[in-house]
Design a protein around this motif. Sequence first.
Motif, PDB file in Angstrom:
ATOM      1  N   GLU A   1       1.469   8.584 -11.231  1.00 49.75           N
ATOM      2  CA  GLU A   1       0.652   8.465 -12.435  1.00 49.75           C
ATOM      3  C   GLU A   1      -0.380   9.589 -12.509  1.00 49.75           C
ATOM      4  O   GLU A   1      -0.722  10.060 -13.601  1.00 49.75           O
ATOM      5  CB  GLU A   1      -0.028   7.100 -12.475  1.00 49.75           C
ATOM      6  N   ALA A   2      -0.890  10.033 -11.375  1.00 55.44           N
ATOM      7  CA  ALA A   2      -1.819  11.169 -11.365  1.00 55.44           C
ATOM      8  C   ALA A   2      -1.119  12.439 -11.845  1.00 55.44           C
ATOM      9  O   ALA A   2      -1.706  13.256 -12.564  1.00 55.44           O
ATOM     10  CB  ALA A   2      -2.385  11.368  -9.964  1.00 55.44           C
TER      11      ALA A   2
ATOM     12  N   GLU B   1       0.824  -1.209   0.000  1.00 58.17           N
ATOM     13  CA  GLU B   1       0.000   0.000   0.000  1.00 58.17           C
ATOM     14  C   GLU B   1       0.856   1.255   0.000  1.00 58.17           C
ATOM     15  O   GLU B   1       0.522   2.247  -0.648  1.00 58.17           O
ATOM     16  CB  GLU B   1      -0.945  -0.017   1.202  1.00 58.17           C
TER      17      GLU B   1
ATOM     18  N   ARG C   1       4.962  -1.563 -11.079  1.00 58.62           N
ATOM     19  CA  ARG C   1       3.811  -2.137 -10.382  1.00 58.62           C
ATOM     20  C   ARG C   1       3.815  -3.667 -10.511  1.00 58.62           C
ATOM     21  O   ARG C   1       3.593  -4.388  -9.541  1.00 58.62           O
ATOM     22  CB  ARG C   1       2.522  -1.550 -10.962  1.00 58.62           C
TER      23      ARG C   1
ATOM     24  N   ASP D   1       0.649   5.510  -7.646  1.00 58.44           N
ATOM     25  CA  ASP D   1      -0.621   6.154  -8.011  1.00 58.44           C
ATOM     26  C   ASP D   1      -0.461   7.672  -8.078  1.00 58.44           C
ATOM     27  O   ASP D   1      -0.983   8.328  -8.992  1.00 58.44           O
ATOM     28  CB  ASP D   1      -1.712   5.796  -7.002  1.00 58.44           C
ATOM     29  N   ALA D   2       0.266   8.224  -7.119  1.00 58.10           N
ATOM     30  CA  ALA D   2       0.472   9.677  -7.099  1.00 58.10           C
ATOM     31  C   ALA D   2       1.304  10.116  -8.307  1.00 58.10           C
ATOM     32  O   ALA D   2       1.017  11.154  -8.923  1.00 58.10           O
ATOM     33  CB  ALA D   2       1.173  10.088  -5.804  1.00 58.10           C
TER      34      ALA D   2
ATOM     35  N   SER E   1      -0.832  12.317 -15.622  1.00 56.00           N
ATOM     36  CA  SER E   1      -2.100  12.684 -16.256  1.00 56.00           C
ATOM     37  C   SER E   1      -2.303  14.192 -16.224  1.00 56.00           C
ATOM     38  O   SER E   1      -2.799  14.786 -17.193  1.00 56.00           O
ATOM     39  CB  SER E   1      -3.267  11.987 -15.549  1.00 56.00           C
TER      40      SER E   1
ATOM     41  N   LEU F   1       2.547   1.298  -3.685  1.00 55.58           N
ATOM     42  CA  LEU F   1       1.561   1.512  -4.753  1.00 55.58           C
ATOM     43  C   LEU F   1       0.931   2.899  -4.672  1.00 55.58           C
ATOM     44  O   LEU F   1       0.578   3.485  -5.698  1.00 55.58           O
ATOM     45  CB  LEU F   1       0.476   0.433  -4.692  1.00 55.58           C
ATOM     46  N   SER F   2       0.785   3.423  -3.455  1.00 57.13           N
ATOM     47  CA  SER F   2       0.240   4.782  -3.333  1.00 57.13           C
ATOM     48  C   SER F   2       1.197   5.802  -3.954  1.00 57.13           C
ATOM     49  O   SER F   2       0.760   6.798  -4.539  1.00 57.13           O
ATOM     50  CB  SER F   2      -0.021   5.120  -1.864  1.00 57.13           C
ATOM     51  N   ARG F   3       2.496   5.551  -3.837  1.00 61.82           N
ATOM     52  CA  ARG F   3       3.474   6.442  -4.484  1.00 61.82           C
ATOM     53  C   ARG F   3       3.352   6.354  -6.003  1.00 61.82           C
ATOM     54  O   ARG F   3       3.419   7.377  -6.699  1.00 61.82           O
ATOM     55  CB  ARG F   3       4.888   6.068  -4.040  1.00 61.82           C
TER      56      ARG F   3
ATOM     57  N   ARG G   1       4.814   6.166 -18.060  1.00 62.71           N
ATOM     58  CA  ARG G   1       3.697   5.275 -17.732  1.00 62.71           C
ATOM     59  C   ARG G   1       4.066   3.816 -17.936  1.00 62.71           C
ATOM     60  O   ARG G   1       3.659   2.948 -17.167  1.00 62.71           O
ATOM     61  CB  ARG G   1       2.488   5.652 -18.585  1.00 62.71           C
TER      62      ARG G   1
ATOM     63  N   THR H   1       4.034   1.011 -14.993  1.00 66.77           N
ATOM     64  CA  THR H   1       3.361  -0.285 -15.106  1.00 66.77           C
ATOM     65  C   THR H   1       4.336  -1.424 -14.817  1.00 66.77           C
ATOM     66  O   THR H   1       3.997  -2.399 -14.132  1.00 66.77           O
ATOM     67  CB  THR H   1       2.769  -0.449 -16.521  1.00 66.77           C
TER      68      THR H   1
END
Length: 397
Positions: A69-70, A59, A317, A66-67, A73, A62-64, A310, A314
Motif C-alpha cells: 500500500e505504501a 504481522e 486484509r 502495508d509495504a 501511494s 500484514l507488513s507485506r 487498494r 483491503t
Amino acid sequence: MSRKYLQYYLSSPVFRRWISSSVSGVTGSHTRAKSKDILTQPVPVPPLAEQHRIVETLEEQLSRLDAAEAQLSSVLRRSAGLEKKRLDILAVGRSLRRSGNEDLNSLEESKTGRFDEGSLIELPRGWKWRRASAVCEQIVSGSTPKAHLMSPGNGDVPFLKVYNISPRGFVDFSIDPTFVGTGTHEGSLKRSRVFPGDVLTNIVGPPLGKTAMVPDMYPEWNINQAIVSFRAGADLTPRWLALVLSSPYVLGMLKRTSKATAGQFNIAVSTCRDLPIPCPPIDEQEKLNEAADQWLTLSESVRGAVANSRVRATGLRTALLKRAFGGGLVPQDPADEPAVTLLARIAAEREAAKPIRKATKRAARPRKATAVAAATKIAPAPTPASATSVQQELFDQ
C-alpha cells in the motif's frame, strides 16, 4: 493471554461488525457501545502458543500488505507530479528562461499591475503572451440569489457551486445539485449565465484554482459568486483555455495575487482579466490538446489501477483477519496447553489477586419496639460473583 492477539481481534471485521450492531447511544455525530456490553462480548481464545503463532503470521502478512500500500501511494504521488509537469510542458513549453522582448511585444498593457511581466518564461517560437481579456469574449464572476430562489435536486437551470468543480478537472453535478428558475436565470442572474465550453475557475478558497469546462448536459448553466467564467475568443480553443488555466505555472501566477480575508483566499475578477495567457497558433493548440487528452487518459488509468489494487488490499486484509480468528490461519498443535486450562488459570489468578476484606464491627442500632417492624426487617442479599470476571481479565492481561 497475548496482548497482541487481543489487539488484532479488536481490529478484526468480526468485532467491528458486532460493535456496529451494538451501538446504543449518540453523542453529537458519534455512536458508541456500552462498556459493559464490550466486556461481555465473547472472544475466541485458542491455546496461548497458538495465539503467538497467529500473531507472528499476521504481522508477517500484514507488513507485506502495508509495504504494498505504501508503494501504491508512492505511485500516485509520482503520477500527480508527472501530470503537473506535463501540463506545464504542454501549456508553456519546456523553456525555463525569462521571456525576451519579442515574446512580450504582443502583451497588452496591464490594467492592474499585479503580474510581473519581466518574470514570464520564454515561449516556443510562434507563441505569444496575451492578456486573458484580449483573447476571451467574456470573463465574469457569478452571483448567488436569495435562498428561496434556489431549489435542491431539480429545477429549470443548473446552478454550480465550488464543490461541483472536481479537483480532477471536471464538473460533478451529482454533488448536492442546485437549480434556479428560468426567471431568476434570465433576470437577476443574467450576467452570470454560462454555456457548454466555457471554462470555470474558483476564485474563493482554499483550495483556489479548481478548473473545469462546462459540460453539455444542459444547454445553459449559472454560477455562484465564488466562480469566474472564461469564454474563449477566436484566438483560443476552449480546450486549450482549460489546459492553460489548469497549468501549475499559469495557475500559480493567478494564486499569488490572492488576498486573505477572514480565513479565505480571494482572487479579484479584474486580476483574472489581466492574467497573461500563452497563445500558440490554433492548429498547434489542437495538437497539444490531443496530447494532453492522451496523457490525462493515461493518468486516469494509473489512478484506476491503484484504486483497484487498494480495494484488493483491503479485501485481503479483511480475509486474513477473518481467517486468523476462525482457526484457519495457522495449524493447531495437540501438544499446546488447552485454552480451557489457560482460562481457568486466569480466573484463579484473578481470584487470588482480590484484596481480602476484613469484617468491621458496626455500632448496634436501636431496635423499634414493634414486633411487626422486627418481623419485616430484610437481611442484605449476598453479593453474586461477577459474571464477567474472566472477560475482564482478558482485557487486563
